[in-house]
Design a protein around this motif. Structure first.
Motif, short mmCIF file in Angstrom:
data_model
loop_
_atom_site.label_atom_id
_atom_site.label_comp_id
_atom_site.label_asym_id
_atom_site.label_seq_id
_atom_site.Cartn_x
_atom_site.Cartn_y
_atom_site.Cartn_z
N ILE A 196 0.87 -1.06 0.13
CA ILE A 196 0.07 -0.02 0.26
C ILE A 196 0.96 1.30 0.09
CG2 ILE A 196 -1.67 1.42 1.36
CD1 ILE A 196 -2.94 -1.14 2.36
N ASN A 197 1.83 1.24 0.97
CA ASN A 197 2.95 2.38 0.85
C ASN A 197 3.64 2.72 -0.33
OD1 ASN A 197 2.06 2.77 3.55
ND2 ASN A 197 4.07 1.57 4.30
N ARG A 198 3.62 1.72 -0.86
CA ARG A 198 4.47 1.69 -2.47
C ARG A 198 3.54 2.20 -3.42
NH1 ARG A 198 8.14 -2.13 -5.57
NH2 ARG A 198 7.44 -3.93 -4.08
N SER A 199 2.25 1.81 -3.26
CA SER A 199 1.38 2.37 -4.18
C SER A 199 1.20 3.95 -4.36
CB SER A 199 -0.01 1.49 -4.10
OG SER A 199 -0.23 0.76 -4.68
N PHE A 200 0.99 4.35 -2.88
CA PHE A 200 1.04 5.82 -2.72
C PHE A 200 2.14 6.48 -3.38
CE2 PHE A 200 -2.23 4.60 0.50
CZ PHE A 200 -3.28 5.48 -0.18
N ARG A 201 3.49 5.86 -3.02
CA ARG A 201 4.60 6.49 -3.63
C ARG A 201 4.67 6.63 -4.95
NH1 ARG A 201 7.64 2.94 -0.13
NH2 ARG A 201 8.35 2.11 -1.81
N GLU A 202 4.10 5.46 -5.73
CA GLU A 202 4.35 5.39 -6.98
C GLU A 202 2.88 5.74 -7.71
OE1 GLU A 202 5.96 1.50 -7.72
OE2 GLU A 202 7.89 2.21 -6.64
N ASN A 203 2.19 6.04 -7.26
CA ASN A 203 0.84 6.62 -7.46
C ASN A 203 0.25 5.46 -8.60
OD1 ASN A 203 -1.30 8.22 -7.89
ND2 ASN A 203 -0.54 8.95 -9.87
N SER A 204 0.49 4.15 -8.03
CA SER A 204 0.17 2.86 -8.70
C SER A 204 -1.00 2.25 -8.02
CB SER A 204 1.22 2.07 -9.09
OG SER A 204 1.50 1.52 -7.83
N PRO A 205 -1.92 1.75 -9.00
CA PRO A 205 -3.19 0.83 -8.24
C PRO A 205 -2.90 -0.19 -7.70
CG PRO A 205 -3.19 0.44 -10.62
CD PRO A 205 -1.96 1.41 -10.41
N LEU A 206 -3.77 -0.51 -6.76
CA LEU A 206 -3.45 -1.92 -5.89
C LEU A 206 -5.10 -2.43 -5.69
CD1 LEU A 206 -1.41 -2.82 -3.12
CD2 LEU A 206 -3.77 -2.61 -2.66
N SER A 207 -5.18 -3.86 -5.66
CA SER A 207 -6.51 -4.16 -5.28
C SER A 207 -6.14 -5.51 -4.37
CB SER A 207 -7.24 -4.84 -6.67
OG SER A 207 -7.47 -3.54 -7.40
N LEU A 208 -7.57 -5.59 -3.62
CA LEU A 208 -7.43 -6.62 -2.96
C LEU A 208 -8.75 -7.82 -3.10
CD1 LEU A 208 -6.52 -7.78 0.29
CD2 LEU A 208 -8.15 -6.37 1.30
N ILE A 209 -8.59 -9.07 -2.84
CA ILE A 209 -9.84 -9.86 -2.99
C ILE A 209 -9.93 -10.64 -1.72
CG2 ILE A 209 -10.69 -11.84 -4.32
CD1 ILE A 209 -9.09 -11.06 -6.78
N LEU A 210 -11.17 -10.55 -1.28
CA LEU A 210 -11.30 -11.50 -0.04
C LEU A 210 -12.23 -12.81 -0.46
CD1 LEU A 210 -10.97 -11.05 3.11
CD2 LEU A 210 -13.16 -10.07 3.16
#
Ligand code: MG
Length: 299
Positions: free
Chosen positions: A154-168
């Motif tokens: 998540i931190n990396r996503s904010f830093r690089e402004n890249s998406p991230l998803s989660l599946i439950l």
């Protein structure tokens, strides 16, 4: 295994190089503490350091102290090699955090076995780390290890402004599998379920056991559309799977419900809110009849 050498004296450096290569180690050679420190900042850096004490720029003691202060997932085993052989010197070296101390001129066999001790300790530590971060039944990450890794992503996503998803993902009516067939079959079902999740995920995704029959998959770089496609692939492969029961002609079929959520970069989304929304989406899938994928709304 990789070994980092820090030694300013050319003759001594050549000697170390020759021996360690002969014993089969991959070596990285530096001529002072500063260069060695730089090597240790790189990914995949060596876990075992053999360092001289007296060196220009940064000496071995300072290098050792810095290593002990650095935050790194894996342990660095540090052998200090020096002609300073007085009792007080040995104590100073150990106080700085060295694991072992060898006095020059060193005996070849002694060095060989001391390096082997370091290698054993590093391997033990790796084994412990692996055990501590893995769910023993399904061999995916346990909840704590998954959360730690996801926090980094998540931190990396904010830093690089890249998406991230989660599946439950949650197996539908899992309790009835246990009630009808017993816990051993229940365990087998969990293992087979996880293998489907893993097969259907992408190379950089990682899976964790969130609790009981509930699993989480983190998809770094995946947008909402991409993660829904992955979840749908998982749902379908679970639905199509036939789990043969051991020593019987019976088989079990299962389905699962999936909640999908994507990190909201503009809202400083937290891990808790991400998991909370994935949970809501998964329960929506349950409410709407199970065996389906629901995505959290873009409120
Ligand atoms: Mg020196």
């Amino acid at each position: 295994m990789k070994v980092l050498i820090a030694e300013d004296n050319l003759v001594s450096r050549r000697l170390l190089e020759t021996f360690l290569r002969k014993w089969g180690y991959d070596i990285v050679i530096t001529s002072n503490g500063r260069e060695a420190w730089e090597v240790l900042q790189e990914p995949e850096a060596p876990n075992l350091v053999i360092s001289d004490w007296m060196m220009p720029d940064m000496d071995g003691l300072e290098l050792c102290r810095r290593i002990r202060e650095m935050e790194r997932a894996e342990y660095i085993y540090f052998i200090i090699l020096t002609s300073k052989g007085k009792k007080e010197d040995v104590i100073t070296g150990l106080e700085a955090g060295a694991d072992d101390y060898l006095i020059k001129p060193f005996n070849q066999d002694e060095l060989k076995y001391r390096v082997k001790i370091g290698e054993r300790i590093i391997e033990l530590e790796r084994r412990i780390l692996r055990l501590a971060s893995t769910d023993s039944l399904t061999e995916v990450l346990n909840r704590r290890a998954f959360m730690e890794r996801m926090e980094q992503e998540i931190n990396r996503s904010f830093r690089e402004n890249s998406p991230l998803s989660l599946i439950l993902a949650d197996i539908d009516h899992f309790k009835s599998v246990n009630d009808r067939h017993g816990h051993q079959v229940g365990d087998l079902v969990l293992q087979r379920f996880v293998s489907k999740l893993t097969e259907s995920s992408r190379p950089y995704d990682f899976v964790g056991r969130y609790g009981g029959e509930e699993f989480v998959i983190c998809l770094p770089g995946a947008t909402g559309t991409e993660s829904r496609t992955v979840a749908e692939r998982m749902r379908k492969s679970v639905e199509e799977m036939k789990i043969m029961l051991p020593e019987s002609s019976q088989s079990v079929r299962i389905t699962a419900s999936f909640g999908v959520v994507t990190l909201r970069l503009e809202l400083e989304d937290s891990m808790d809110s991400l998991i909370g929304r994935a949970d809501d989406a998964m329960y929506m899938a349950k409410r709407e009849g199970r065996n389906r994928v629901c995505a959290a709304g873009e409120e």
